[in-house]
Design a protein around this motif. Structure first.
Motif, PDB file in Angstrom:
ATOM      1  N   ALA A  15       6.557  46.546 -17.943  1.00 44.65           N
ATOM      2  CA  ALA A  15       6.070  45.288 -17.370  1.00 44.65           C
ATOM      3  C   ALA A  15       7.219  44.496 -16.751  1.00 44.65           C
ATOM      4  N   ARG A  16       8.371  44.428 -17.427  1.00 46.20           N
ATOM      5  CA  ARG A  16       9.530  43.707 -16.875  1.00 46.20           C
ATOM      6  C   ARG A  16      10.023  44.375 -15.586  1.00 46.20           C
ATOM      7  N   ALA A  17      10.058  45.700 -15.576  1.00 43.99           N
ATOM      8  CA  ALA A  17      10.517  46.422 -14.382  1.00 43.99           C
ATOM      9  C   ALA A  17       9.563  46.203 -13.212  1.00 43.99           C
ATOM     10  N   VAL A  18       8.279  46.214 -13.469  1.00 43.22           N
ATOM     11  CA  VAL A  18       7.304  45.969 -12.408  1.00 43.22           C
ATOM     12  C   VAL A  18       7.447  44.541 -11.891  1.00 43.22           C
ATOM     13  N   ASP A  19       7.583  43.587 -12.796  1.00 38.91           N
ATOM     14  CA  ASP A  19       7.779  42.196 -12.371  1.00 38.91           C
ATOM     15  C   ASP A  19       9.038  42.038 -11.524  1.00 38.91           C
ATOM     16  N   LYS A  22       8.428  43.492  -8.059  1.00 40.08           N
ATOM     17  CA  LYS A  22       7.592  42.609  -7.252  1.00 40.08           C
ATOM     18  C   LYS A  22       8.387  41.394  -6.787  1.00 40.08           C
ATOM     19  N   THR A  23       9.218  40.851  -7.671  1.00 38.41           N
ATOM     20  CA  THR A  23      10.052  39.709  -7.313  1.00 38.41           C
ATOM     21  C   THR A  23      11.038  40.083  -6.213  1.00 38.41           C
ATOM     22  N   ALA A  24      11.535  41.308  -6.253  1.00 39.75           N
ATOM     23  CA  ALA A  24      12.476  41.782  -5.235  1.00 39.75           C
ATOM     24  C   ALA A  24      11.787  42.077  -3.912  1.00 39.75           C
ATOM     25  N   GLY A  25      10.475  42.046  -3.904  1.00 39.61           N
ATOM     26  CA  GLY A  25       9.747  42.238  -2.664  1.00 39.61           C
ATOM     27  C   GLY A  25       9.282  43.647  -2.381  1.00 39.61           C
ATOM     28  N   LEU A  26       9.353  44.526  -3.361  1.00 39.74           N
ATOM     29  CA  LEU A  26       8.845  45.879  -3.134  1.00 39.74           C
ATOM     30  C   LEU A  26       7.336  45.825  -2.914  1.00 39.74           C
ATOM     31  N   PRO A  27       6.845  46.589  -1.968  1.00 38.23           N
ATOM     32  CA  PRO A  27       5.398  46.632  -1.764  1.00 38.23           C
ATOM     33  C   PRO A  27       4.696  47.186  -3.006  1.00 38.23           C
ATOM     34  N   GLN A  28       3.538  46.634  -3.314  1.00 38.25           N
ATOM     35  CA  GLN A  28       2.809  47.048  -4.508  1.00 38.25           C
ATOM     36  C   GLN A  28       2.499  48.540  -4.477  1.00 38.25           C
ATOM     37  N   GLY A  29       2.194  49.062  -3.309  1.00 38.48           N
ATOM     38  CA  GLY A  29       1.904  50.493  -3.200  1.00 38.48           C
ATOM     39  C   GLY A  29       3.093  51.362  -3.585  1.00 38.48           C
ATOM     40  N   VAL A  46       5.457  50.488  -5.762  1.00 39.84           N
ATOM     41  CA  VAL A  46       5.565  50.384  -7.227  1.00 39.84           C
ATOM     42  C   VAL A  46       4.569  51.333  -7.883  1.00 39.84           C
ATOM     43  N   VAL A  47       3.337  51.299  -7.409  1.00 38.27           N
ATOM     44  CA  VAL A  47       2.298  52.167  -7.979  1.00 38.27           C
ATOM     45  C   VAL A  47       2.643  53.636  -7.774  1.00 38.27           C
ATOM     46  N   SER A  48       3.135  53.982  -6.582  1.00 38.54           N
ATOM     47  CA  SER A  48       3.447  55.393  -6.321  1.00 38.54           C
ATOM     48  C   SER A  48       4.610  55.876  -7.175  1.00 38.54           C
ATOM     49  N   LEU A  49       5.599  55.022  -7.412  1.00 38.03           N
ATOM     50  CA  LEU A  49       6.705  55.413  -8.289  1.00 38.03           C
ATOM     51  C   LEU A  49       6.227  55.628  -9.718  1.00 38.03           C
ATOM     52  N   LEU A  50       5.399  54.717 -10.216  1.00 36.73           N
ATOM     53  CA  LEU A  50       4.864  54.878 -11.572  1.00 36.73           C
ATOM     54  C   LEU A  50       4.010  56.140 -11.674  1.00 36.73           C
ATOM     55  N   HIS A  51       3.202  56.381 -10.659  1.00 37.71           N
ATOM     56  CA  HIS A  51       2.355  57.572 -10.661  1.00 37.71           C
ATOM     57  C   HIS A  51       3.211  58.842 -10.629  1.00 37.71           C
ATOM     58  N   GLY A  52       4.264  58.819  -9.835  1.00 34.89           N
ATOM     59  CA  GLY A  52       5.155  59.981  -9.760  1.00 34.89           C
ATOM     60  C   GLY A  52       5.809  60.286 -11.098  1.00 34.89           C
TER      61      GLY A  52
END
Length: 63
Positions: free
Chosen positions: A29-33, A36-43, A45-51
Motif C-alpha cells: 500500500a505504501r509503495a502504491v501510494d 501515485k504521488t510520483a505521478g506514475l499512471p495507474q495502469g 502501477v497495476v501492470s507492475l503488480l500484475h507482472g
C-alpha cells in the motif's frame, strides 16, 4: 504443485504469519501510494503488480 500450502488447511495462522501478511500488505500500500504521488499512471502501477504476481505464481508452480 506439492509445495503449495493452502491457507485454509493451516488456519488458524500463527502470529508470525499474520504479522508478515500485515507487513506485506502495508508495504505494498505504501509503495502504491508513493508511485501515485510520483505521478506514475495507474495502469503502469497495476501492470507492475500484475507482472510480479504472475512471476511469483509461475515460480510457485514450477519449483
Amino acid at each position: 504443485m506439492s509445495n503449495v500450502t493452502r491457507l485454509r488447511h493451516v488456519l488458524p495462522m500463527s502470529p508470525d504469519i499474520n504479522k508478515a501478511i500485515a507487513d506485506l500488505d502495508s508495504a505494498i500500500a505504501r509503495a502504491v501510494d508513493a508511485a501515485k504521488t510520483a505521478g506514475l499512471p495507474q495502469g503502469l502501477v497495476v501492470s507492475l503488480l500484475h507482472g510480479h504476481a504472475h512471476a511469483q505464481t509461475h515460480q510457485m508452480v514450477t519449483v
